[in-house]
Motif scaffolding. Structure first.
Motif, PDB file in Angstrom:
ATOM      1  N   SER A 218       0.930  -1.108  -0.168  1.00  0.00           N
ATOM      2  CA  SER A 218      -0.131  -0.080   0.061  1.00  0.00           C
ATOM      3  C   SER A 218       1.082   1.156  -0.031  1.00  0.00           C
ATOM      4  CB  SER A 218      -1.035   0.079   1.262  1.00  0.00           C
ATOM      5  OG  SER A 218      -0.169   0.212   2.242  1.00  0.00           O
ATOM      6  N   ASN A 250      -4.857   3.287  10.381  1.00  0.00           N
ATOM      7  CA  ASN A 250      -5.430   2.727   9.166  1.00  0.00           C
ATOM      8  C   ASN A 250      -5.403   1.395   9.009  1.00  0.00           C
ATOM      9  OD1 ASN A 250      -5.567   5.034   7.257  1.00  0.00           O
ATOM     10  ND2 ASN A 250      -3.553   5.334   7.525  1.00  0.00           N
ATOM     11  N   LYS A 253      -5.105  -2.354   3.214  1.00  0.00           N
ATOM     12  CA  LYS A 253      -5.803  -2.998   2.056  1.00  0.00           C
ATOM     13  C   LYS A 253      -4.797  -3.053   0.915  1.00  0.00           C
ATOM     14  CE  LYS A 253     -10.218  -1.830   3.626  1.00  0.00           C
ATOM     15  NZ  LYS A 253     -11.528  -1.425   3.101  1.00  0.00           N
ATOM     16  N   ALA A 256      -4.068  -0.243  -1.817  1.00  0.00           N
ATOM     17  CA  ALA A 256      -4.741   0.935  -1.495  1.00  0.00           C
ATOM     18  C   ALA A 256      -3.863   2.288  -1.213  1.00  0.00           C
ATOM     19  CB  ALA A 256      -5.685   0.958  -0.294  1.00  0.00           C
ATOM     20  N   TYR A 258      -3.334   5.528   0.875  1.00  0.00           N
ATOM     21  CA  TYR A 258      -3.829   6.292   2.113  1.00  0.00           C
ATOM     22  C   TYR A 258      -3.650   7.913   1.988  1.00  0.00           C
ATOM     23  CZ  TYR A 258      -4.724   1.661   3.664  1.00  0.00           C
ATOM     24  OH  TYR A 258      -5.408   0.594   3.504  1.00  0.00           O
ATOM     25  N   SER A 279      -9.967  13.995   2.299  1.00  0.00           N
ATOM     26  CA  SER A 279     -10.114  12.372   1.837  1.00  0.00           C
ATOM     27  C   SER A 279      -9.662  12.763   0.131  1.00  0.00           C
ATOM     28  CB  SER A 279     -11.546  12.348   1.812  1.00  0.00           C
ATOM     29  OG  SER A 279     -12.503  13.017   1.095  1.00  0.00           O
ATOM     30  N   GLU A 284      -8.179   5.345   0.425  1.00  0.00           N
ATOM     31  CA  GLU A 284      -8.735   4.642   1.674  1.00  0.00           C
ATOM     32  C   GLU A 284      -8.581   5.602   2.732  1.00  0.00           C
ATOM     33  OE1 GLU A 284     -10.348   1.671   3.410  1.00  0.00           O
ATOM     34  OE2 GLU A 284     -10.105   1.765   1.292  1.00  0.00           O
TER      35      GLU A 284
END
Length: 373
Positions: A218, A250, A253, A256, A258, A279, A284
């Protein structure tokens, strides 16, 4: 998964004045009656960055200055034969973790700031070796982040094994926030996944992508200094330092993003904004964020029956405020925070040992065992 670069971010001009932040709604409170007692187990360590517990009841402790300490029967022995470690700033000898099948194979895993590979400075290295008496033998380098840099912060360096035997580790953005975290062709600002021997799993998310660092699992991280496996779900959880505000928990995944530094709840240390986004579309979001920052370090889920009131909660050390935080969940969401051991010292690591007790390492003081009420 797209590789995201940062031309838009690089063009952002500093804004005069102090940026407004969204503060964490759930505040950390001291329990009415904690009933906590604790005892010192190990003294005479300055920055005990990581801890691991051997089957014979002894303990390995990393001293950030570059010493690996074997604590056994009340005596501390320095392990000899370590690789070259560049101590300075936030770097040095960092995490220590045992292989899940340690009793059979004897492998010990270490992270540290390594000058190997040439050039000025250092970067995060993951290696393994075996303990024979007071010597570290059969040493193998499993991963070395590149390039070396003279920046002395954001090494990441936490290590964890999941139930399938995969090894995860973190490398911070190494102070190059606009270059590393969003670029999968560069090390830094990532969580990585390897087999226990350092080989790359074929199902890692960026295997086969041109020029990608195929060990990456990730990306979009700043400086993760806590990592633990959720005992209920098996997922890898990390926490990471934000800048001024914006520390995060966190749930990792595969593949993903972040968000760092395109999206963050933090601001620059000067008070100016980093971005107007908290965001990232397609990214994620954090499970939880801290504003103001607590400067988290060390992370452990409580599963032991020795602490029935703490069971299923998460323990996180605070460097900034010098306490141990208990994060309480209901249905997967944070509902309360407690401040434990407040004012006792900067918490660098917290672990639940095989004996069921919780151990906490404090800078300048040593390692302590928390005793049940």
């Amino acid at each position: 998964m797209k590789k995201i670069l940062l031309p838009a971010l690089l063009s952002l001009a500093p804004v005069v004045g102090c940026a407004e932040q969204i503060e964490t709604e759930i505040k950390a409170l001291a329990p009415a009656d904690s009933g906590i007692t604790w005892e010192q187990v190990v003294s005479d360590v300055v920055v005990p960055w990581g801890m691991a517990f051997l089957p014979d009841g002894s303990m390995l402790i990393t001293e950030r200055s570059g010493e690996l300490i074997h604590f056994h029967d009340g005596e501390s022995t320095r392990v000899e034969g370590l690789p070259e470690i560049q101590d300075g700033g936030q770097g040095g000898l960092l995490d220590v973790v045992l292989h899940p099948d340690y009793e059979t194979n004897g492998w010990i895993y270490l992270s540290f700031s390594s000058p190997a590979g040439g050039g000025d400075g250092s970067n995060t290295e993951i290696m393994r070796g075996k303990l024979e008496g007071s010597q570290l033998i059969e040493q193998e380098t499993l991963y070395k982040a590149t390039p070396n840099t003279g920046r002395r912060h954001h090494f990441g360096s936490r290590i964890a094994f999941d139930a399938d035997g995969f090894m995860y580790f973190s490398v911070g953005d190494r102070g190059a926030r606009d270059e590393n975290p969003q670029d999968i062709t560069r090390d830094g600002g990532k969580i990585y996944r390897l087999h226990d021997d350092g080989s790359i799993p074929e199902d890692n998310p960026f295997v086969g992508q041109p020029n990608a660092k195929e060990a990456i699992y990730s990306y979009g991280h700043r400086n993760p200094q806590g990592m633990a496996i959720n005992p209920e779900t098996g997922a890898v959880w990390v926490h990471e330092h934000g800048p001024r505000g914006g520390d995060e928990i966190n749930v990792i995944k595969k593949g993903a993003n972040y968000g760092w530094p395109v999206a963050t709840y933090g601001i620059n240390y000067s008070g100016t904004p980093i971005t107007d986004k908290t965001s990232l579309e397609g990214g994620e979001p954090p499970l939880f964020f801290w504003v103001p920052s607590i400067a988290p370090s060390g992370m452990a889920f409580v599963t032991s029956d020795k602490y029935p009131e703490w069971k299923d909660s998460l323990l996180v050390g605070s460097l900034k405020f010098a306490y141990l935080e208990r994060v309480i969940f209901e249905k997967g969401e944070v509902v309360a925070r407690e401040k434990l051991l407040e004012g006792e010292g900067r918490v660098r690591d917290v672990r639940q040992a095989p004996d069921g007790y919780i151990y906490v390492s404090l800078e300048g003081r040593g390692v302590f065992r928390i005793l049940p009420e």
